[in-house]
Design a protein around this motif. Sequence first.
Motif, mmCIF file in Angstrom:
data_model
loop_
_atom_site.group_PDB
_atom_site.id
_atom_site.type_symbol
_atom_site.label_atom_id
_atom_site.label_comp_id
_atom_site.label_asym_id
_atom_site.label_seq_id
_atom_site.Cartn_x
_atom_site.Cartn_y
_atom_site.Cartn_z
ATOM 1 N N HIS A 1 8.048 -1.494 11.352
ATOM 2 C CA HIS A 1 7.069 -0.775 10.791
ATOM 3 C C HIS A 1 5.970 -1.396 10.012
ATOM 4 N N VAL A 2 6.033 -2.724 9.764
ATOM 5 C CA VAL A 2 5.067 -3.646 8.985
ATOM 6 C C VAL A 2 4.343 -4.143 10.308
ATOM 7 N N ARG A 3 2.833 -3.818 10.261
ATOM 8 C CA ARG A 3 2.222 -3.699 11.573
ATOM 9 C C ARG A 3 1.413 -5.176 11.543
ATOM 10 N N LEU A 4 1.389 -5.954 10.476
ATOM 11 C CA LEU A 4 0.491 -7.030 10.335
ATOM 12 C C LEU A 4 1.777 -8.197 9.780
ATOM 13 N N PRO A 5 1.343 -9.447 10.634
ATOM 14 C CA PRO A 5 2.218 -10.649 10.366
ATOM 15 C C PRO A 5 2.091 -11.116 8.895
ATOM 16 N N PRO A 6 3.023 -11.700 8.373
ATOM 17 C CA PRO A 6 3.179 -12.369 7.037
ATOM 18 C C PRO A 6 1.742 -13.166 6.669
ATOM 19 N N ASP A 7 1.300 -13.927 7.553
ATOM 20 C CA ASP A 7 0.017 -14.644 7.323
ATOM 21 C C ASP A 7 -1.278 -13.972 7.008
ATOM 22 N N GLU A 8 -1.364 -12.615 7.706
ATOM 23 C CA GLU A 8 -2.285 -11.806 7.645
ATOM 24 C C GLU A 8 -2.199 -11.047 6.300
ATOM 25 N N LEU A 9 -1.053 -10.881 5.968
ATOM 26 C CA LEU A 9 -0.743 -9.768 4.786
ATOM 27 C C LEU A 9 -1.016 -10.741 3.627
ATOM 28 N N SER A 10 -0.780 -11.858 3.585
ATOM 29 C CA SER A 10 -1.165 -12.990 2.736
ATOM 30 C C SER A 10 -2.667 -13.169 2.432
ATOM 31 N N LEU B 1 7.022 7.277 9.869
ATOM 32 C CA LEU B 1 6.479 8.379 10.785
ATOM 33 C C LEU B 1 5.443 7.885 11.431
ATOM 34 N N GLN B 2 5.581 7.941 12.831
ATOM 35 C CA GLN B 2 4.521 7.248 13.871
ATOM 36 C C GLN B 2 3.243 8.200 13.748
ATOM 37 N N ASP B 3 3.123 9.314 13.679
ATOM 38 C CA ASP B 3 2.024 10.029 13.769
ATOM 39 C C ASP B 3 1.236 10.799 12.515
ATOM 40 N N VAL B 4 1.852 9.988 11.495
ATOM 41 C CA VAL B 4 1.537 10.720 10.085
ATOM 42 C C VAL B 4 -0.026 10.360 9.958
ATOM 43 N N THR B 5 -0.533 11.202 9.443
ATOM 44 C CA THR B 5 -2.063 10.800 8.999
ATOM 45 C C THR B 5 -1.920 10.938 7.230
ATOM 46 N N MET B 6 -2.460 9.843 6.558
ATOM 47 C CA MET B 6 -2.394 9.952 4.973
ATOM 48 C C MET B 6 -3.277 10.433 4.509
ATOM 49 N N PHE C 1 -2.982 1.949 4.805
ATOM 50 C CA PHE C 1 -1.896 2.430 5.266
ATOM 51 C C PHE C 1 -1.776 2.035 6.911
ATOM 52 N N GLU C 2 -2.953 1.630 7.146
ATOM 53 C CA GLU C 2 -3.032 1.007 8.634
ATOM 54 C C GLU C 2 -2.008 -0.025 8.724
ATOM 55 N N ALA C 3 -1.739 -0.818 7.913
ATOM 56 C CA ALA C 3 -0.908 -2.231 7.945
ATOM 57 C C ALA C 3 0.546 -1.740 8.206
ATOM 58 N N ILE C 4 0.900 -0.412 8.099
ATOM 59 C CA ILE C 4 2.359 0.117 8.302
ATOM 60 C C ILE C 4 2.358 1.175 9.068
ATOM 61 N N VAL C 5 3.819 1.494 9.341
ATOM 62 C CA VAL C 5 3.957 2.850 9.888
ATOM 63 C C VAL C 5 4.617 3.636 8.703
ATOM 64 N N PRO C 6 3.704 4.517 8.088
ATOM 65 C CA PRO C 6 4.115 5.038 6.723
ATOM 66 C C PRO C 6 5.537 5.710 6.785
ATOM 67 N N ASP D 1 11.738 4.288 4.203
ATOM 68 C CA ASP D 1 11.426 3.205 4.944
ATOM 69 C C ASP D 1 10.476 2.443 4.279
ATOM 70 N N VAL D 2 9.252 2.282 4.912
ATOM 71 C CA VAL D 2 8.162 1.296 4.849
ATOM 72 C C VAL D 2 7.265 2.219 3.844
ATOM 73 N N THR D 3 6.451 1.425 2.903
ATOM 74 C CA THR D 3 5.493 2.196 2.283
ATOM 75 C C THR D 3 4.501 1.242 1.553
ATOM 76 N N TRP D 4 3.371 1.748 1.136
ATOM 77 C CA TRP D 4 2.423 0.868 0.592
ATOM 78 C C TRP D 4 2.027 1.401 -0.781
ATOM 79 N N HIS D 5 1.903 0.334 -1.735
ATOM 80 C CA HIS D 5 1.612 0.787 -2.998
ATOM 81 C C HIS D 5 0.424 -0.058 -3.492
ATOM 82 N N GLY D 6 -0.797 0.655 -4.016
ATOM 83 C CA GLY D 6 -1.761 -0.276 -4.543
ATOM 84 C C GLY D 6 -2.860 0.647 -5.369
#
Length: 239
Positions: free
Chosen positions: A70-79, A190-195, A182-187, A93-98
């Motif tokens: 559910h993390v859509r980006l590889p580690p090097d891109e996240l970095s 939930l596959q079809d969620v809109t944040m 939030f596009e970096a993860i499946v929030p 599950d997976v979430t984003w904070h910022g």
Amino acid sequence: MPGKTDRTVTLPSLPTGFHVLQAGRLSYEAGLAFQEKLIERRLHDADSEYLMLLEHDPVITLGRGSNQAHVRLPPDELSRQGIACHESSRGGDVTWHGPGQLVGYPILHMDQIGRDLHRYLRLLEQCLIQTLSAFGLQGERQAGKTGVWVGGRKIASIGIGVRRWISWHGFALNIAPDLRAFEAIVPCGLQDVTMTSLAVECANAPSRTTVEQQIIRAFAATFNLQHHGCHDLASFTQT
């Protein structure tokens, strides 16, 4: 009966109030470390409950029930994008904070609500729904899911942990983040969620200060606790 020992046990009363710690912007690790200090303080000095309010540096967290896929980006891109990634002891599950997000960490003894974790999750949702209503928004629950939605779009996430019946971790309310993050993860898996956010849903986006004030009022009403004041981390550490 003469000579019979009185075995009645009087339990200590729970706090009737809470302190708010306005921590500003912290890394995820720093936020965890201060929560742990508050848990120890609460265990050994039961004078008050706590609500820590803050904003995190960009970070993806993976709860106990998370799926690494559910993390859509590889580690090097996240970095490259300056996004940290951490496993977390919270549920979910997976979430984003910022930036642009209000994170709340209640340090609350579960005896306040009968050690009922399901009820605690629903009360956190209620607190957020009441907060949204102050800005003319109708917050909603979705059956079988944890969090709060507005018009079918998710505006707040919840993931909790409990240590020795003291709560930690908590909720994240989107005030005005860049929702593309939030596009970096499946929030929350939930596959079809809109944040969404308060900035998107409100005609006039409220300030962070105003949202914090409403969260504090809603938390006091939801958990039937008196607000004992706001502190920054430096002044609170010295008390």
